[in-house]
Scaffold this motif. Structure first.
Motif, PDB file in Angstrom:
ATOM      1  N   SER A 166       0.834  -1.210   0.000  1.00 32.59           N
ATOM      2  CA  SER A 166       0.000   0.000   0.000  1.00 32.59           C
ATOM      3  C   SER A 166       0.862   1.251   0.000  1.00 32.59           C
ATOM      4  O   SER A 166       0.581   2.216  -0.735  1.00 32.59           O
ATOM      5  CB  SER A 166      -0.938   0.003   1.198  1.00 32.59           C
ATOM      6  OG  SER A 166      -0.209  -0.086   2.416  1.00 32.59           O
ATOM      7  N   LEU A 167       1.930   1.258   0.794  1.00 34.64           N
ATOM      8  CA  LEU A 167       2.838   2.402   0.812  1.00 34.64           C
ATOM      9  C   LEU A 167       3.566   2.531  -0.522  1.00 34.64           C
ATOM     10  O   LEU A 167       3.727   3.649  -1.042  1.00 34.64           O
ATOM     11  CB  LEU A 167       3.851   2.260   1.944  1.00 34.64           C
ATOM     12  CG  LEU A 167       4.904   3.378   2.047  1.00 34.64           C
ATOM     13  CD1 LEU A 167       4.238   4.735   2.241  1.00 34.64           C
ATOM     14  CD2 LEU A 167       5.883   3.091   3.193  1.00 34.64           C
ATOM     15  N   PHE A 168       3.966   1.414  -1.091  1.00 34.73           N
ATOM     16  CA  PHE A 168       4.643   1.433  -2.391  1.00 34.73           C
ATOM     17  C   PHE A 168       3.733   2.045  -3.450  1.00 34.73           C
ATOM     18  O   PHE A 168       4.171   2.878  -4.257  1.00 34.73           O
ATOM     19  CB  PHE A 168       5.050   0.012  -2.781  1.00 34.73           C
ATOM     20  CG  PHE A 168       5.728  -0.096  -4.117  1.00 34.73           C
ATOM     21  CD1 PHE A 168       7.052   0.286  -4.273  1.00 34.73           C
ATOM     22  CD2 PHE A 168       5.041  -0.582  -5.230  1.00 34.73           C
ATOM     23  CE1 PHE A 168       7.680   0.181  -5.513  1.00 34.73           C
ATOM     24  CE2 PHE A 168       5.660  -0.692  -6.458  1.00 34.73           C
ATOM     25  CZ  PHE A 168       6.986  -0.312  -6.604  1.00 34.73           C
ATOM     26  N   MET A 169       2.466   1.681  -3.444  1.00 33.28           N
ATOM     27  CA  MET A 169       1.533   2.221  -4.426  1.00 33.28           C
ATOM     28  C   MET A 169       1.306   3.710  -4.208  1.00 33.28           C
ATOM     29  O   MET A 169       1.141   4.471  -5.174  1.00 33.28           O
ATOM     30  CB  MET A 169       0.214   1.462  -4.369  1.00 33.28           C
ATOM     31  CG  MET A 169       0.307   0.006  -4.789  1.00 33.28           C
ATOM     32  SD  MET A 169       1.127  -0.239  -6.390  1.00 33.28           S
ATOM     33  CE  MET A 169       0.024   0.654  -7.482  1.00 33.28           C
ATOM     34  N   GLN A 170       1.313   4.154  -2.955  1.00 32.82           N
ATOM     35  CA  GLN A 170       1.207   5.587  -2.687  1.00 32.82           C
ATOM     36  C   GLN A 170       2.414   6.332  -3.261  1.00 32.82           C
ATOM     37  O   GLN A 170       2.276   7.422  -3.823  1.00 32.82           O
ATOM     38  CB  GLN A 170       1.108   5.827  -1.186  1.00 32.82           C
ATOM     39  CG  GLN A 170      -0.193   5.375  -0.548  1.00 32.82           C
ATOM     40  CD  GLN A 170      -0.183   5.558   0.958  1.00 32.82           C
ATOM     41  OE1 GLN A 170       0.517   6.420   1.497  1.00 32.82           O
ATOM     42  NE2 GLN A 170      -0.954   4.735   1.650  1.00 32.82           N
ATOM     43  N   GLU A 171       3.585   5.729  -3.115  1.00 28.28           N
ATOM     44  CA  GLU A 171       4.815   6.381  -3.587  1.00 28.28           C
ATOM     45  C   GLU A 171       4.852   6.504  -5.097  1.00 28.28           C
ATOM     46  O   GLU A 171       5.403   7.477  -5.626  1.00 28.28           O
ATOM     47  CB  GLU A 171       6.032   5.609  -3.079  1.00 28.28           C
ATOM     48  CG  GLU A 171       6.234   5.697  -1.567  1.00 28.28           C
ATOM     49  CD  GLU A 171       7.336   4.790  -1.072  1.00 28.28           C
ATOM     50  OE1 GLU A 171       7.747   3.890  -1.849  1.00 28.28           O
ATOM     51  OE2 GLU A 171       7.782   4.965   0.074  1.00 28.28           O
TER      52      GLU A 171
END
Length: 269
Positions: free
Chosen positions: A132-137
């Protein structure tokens, strides 16, 4: 070569044990430097490098240019196995990078007896907590794709990985590498990315894979790919590791010789 319902462009170098290389999301020729390095470090292997359907020199369905239909991980894995059939290869070592690593895993789950070894170079595994954090980045990159700014999206993604030095390793693929990344990146965004969210790394199916497994990870690749390695170990407890010092998710371009050396050591007869 016609493979099922598409024409697949491929390259075979050597006459040893076959090793199928499955490229990532936005460069059909991205594993060319690694294939060359493997010939130097592991001359007993024969790299088989191909363009996934709809990308590079391969066509879409029915031998036509891609018509907009989605292409799933399972479809790509079936293509990889069908290519082995067309080449008369009952089994092969399989190397997959990024999205191609996900396809390589699915091929192994679908036909475990056909895989001599499985080399996973930072596969894209959406099930890990850091996803989820990777997709936000990478949301700004995805926004550019969505707006039709394909060149801007590719530039932004490469810059995020290696702000100052991505052009030099990219050039090792060829003078048209950036243009290829733009074309193939659009295909990934429109055809492949939606179905990637539906694919799962089944523990039940993974239990049938007995082939040696190697996880290749850059030491600067971050939590998403580090957690991906942890998931690989959960699914394949016999997995070994190879760390590529100073590399990030561009490791296939930054350090093909180092990766090839690690693969050679892992598979040395």
């Amino acid at each position: 070569m016609r493979v099922d319902d598409t024409d697949i462009q491929f390259d075979v170098t050597g006459d040893g044990e076959p090793m199928l290389l499955i490229h990532g999301s936005n460069l059909a020729d991205g594993l060319r430097p690694l294939a060359s390095a493997l010939r130097r470090h592991a001359p007993w292997l024969t790299p088989v490098r191909y363009h996934r359907r709809g990308m590079g020199g391969s066509t879409g369905r029915d031998g036509k240019p891609w018509q907009g239909e989605p292409v799933s991980v399972e479809r790509h894995a079936a293509d990889a196995l069908a290519l082995l059939d067309a080449l008369g290869l009952p089994s092969a070592h399989i190397v997959g990078y990024s999205y191609g690593g996900t396809v390589a895993i699915e091929a192994a789950l679908a036909a475990p007896g056909r895989v001599r070894s499985l080399i996973l170079v930072e596969p894209t595994l959406r099930e890990v907590p850091a996803a989820s954090l990777f997709m936000q980045e990478i949301a700004p990159v995805m926004d550019r794709y969505g707006a039709g700014d394909m060149a801007g999206a590719v530039t932004a993604s490469l810059t995020a990985l290696d702000a100052e030095h991505w052009r030099e390793p990219l050039a090792t693929i060829g003078p048209d590498a950036f243009d290829q990344a733009v074309r193939d990146g659009e295909f990934f965004y429109r055809a492949e990315r939606p179905s990637l969210e539906d694919w799962t790394f089944s523990a039940q199916r993974a239990a049938a894979v007995r082939a040696p497994v190697l996880s290749v990870l850059g030491t600067r690749s971050g939590a998403f790919f580090e957690e991906g390695r942890e998931l690989i170990h959960q699914r394949f407890p016999h997995c070994a590791d190879a760390d590529i010092p100073g590399a990030n998710h561009l490791l296939y371009l930054q350090a093909p010789e180092t990766i090839a050396g690690e693969v050679a050591r892992f598979l040395r007869p």
